[in-house]
Design a protein around this motif. Sequence first.
Motif, mmCIF file in Angstrom:
data_model
loop_
_atom_site.group_PDB
_atom_site.id
_atom_site.type_symbol
_atom_site.label_atom_id
_atom_site.label_comp_id
_atom_site.label_asym_id
_atom_site.label_seq_id
_atom_site.Cartn_x
_atom_site.Cartn_y
_atom_site.Cartn_z
ATOM 1 N N GLN A 22 0.884 -1.110 -0.065
ATOM 2 C CA GLN A 22 -0.138 0.105 -0.111
ATOM 3 C C GLN A 22 0.805 1.276 0.145
ATOM 4 O O GLN A 22 0.775 2.112 0.795
ATOM 5 N N SER A 24 2.335 4.633 -0.533
ATOM 6 C CA SER A 24 1.489 6.100 -0.544
ATOM 7 C C SER A 24 2.522 7.211 -0.289
ATOM 8 O O SER A 24 3.192 6.944 0.553
ATOM 9 N N ASP A 25 2.107 8.517 -1.061
ATOM 10 C CA ASP A 25 3.074 9.491 -0.613
ATOM 11 C C ASP A 25 2.276 10.513 -0.209
ATOM 12 O O ASP A 25 2.894 11.810 0.115
ATOM 13 N N GLY A 27 -1.636 11.842 2.183
ATOM 14 C CA GLY A 27 -2.843 11.193 3.021
ATOM 15 C C GLY A 27 -3.130 11.520 4.425
ATOM 16 O O GLY A 27 -2.141 12.393 4.955
ATOM 17 N N TRP A 46 5.189 9.348 8.001
ATOM 18 C CA TRP A 46 5.478 7.849 7.369
ATOM 19 C C TRP A 46 6.323 8.285 6.146
ATOM 20 O O TRP A 46 6.582 9.343 5.686
ATOM 21 N N ARG A 48 7.257 6.146 2.165
ATOM 22 C CA ARG A 48 7.091 5.213 1.293
ATOM 23 C C ARG A 48 8.440 4.032 1.194
ATOM 24 O O ARG A 48 9.517 4.754 1.271
ATOM 25 N N THR A 51 6.979 -0.953 -2.083
ATOM 26 C CA THR A 51 5.641 -0.889 -2.509
ATOM 27 C C THR A 51 4.877 -0.751 -1.128
ATOM 28 O O THR A 51 3.543 -1.092 -1.204
ATOM 29 N N THR A 53 4.022 1.211 2.832
ATOM 30 C CA THR A 53 4.126 2.500 3.532
ATOM 31 C C THR A 53 4.416 2.009 5.117
ATOM 32 O O THR A 53 3.849 1.099 5.595
#
Length: 68
Positions: A22, A24-25, A27, A46, A48, A51, A53
């Motif tokens: 999951q 993600s860069d 959110g 957080w 990345r 692939t 997070t």
Amino acid sequence: MGRAVDGQPDPHGPYIVSFAGQASDGGSMLVTAYGTGAEYCKTAGWQRVGTDTDVEVRCFGPGGAPAD
């Protein structure tokens, strides 16, 4: 179908929660302490990782001291 989520304490204090597959860069991340105590937790950031997070989570007691 959901992906695996794994949370491990880091030897230096925070928990690192890994969301496999999951990436993600951006959110929002929301966390909560689990149990009957008055501890609370916050996301500290957080990143990345391939692939996945990885989310850094820090928890505190009612007085603000770090908690497990």
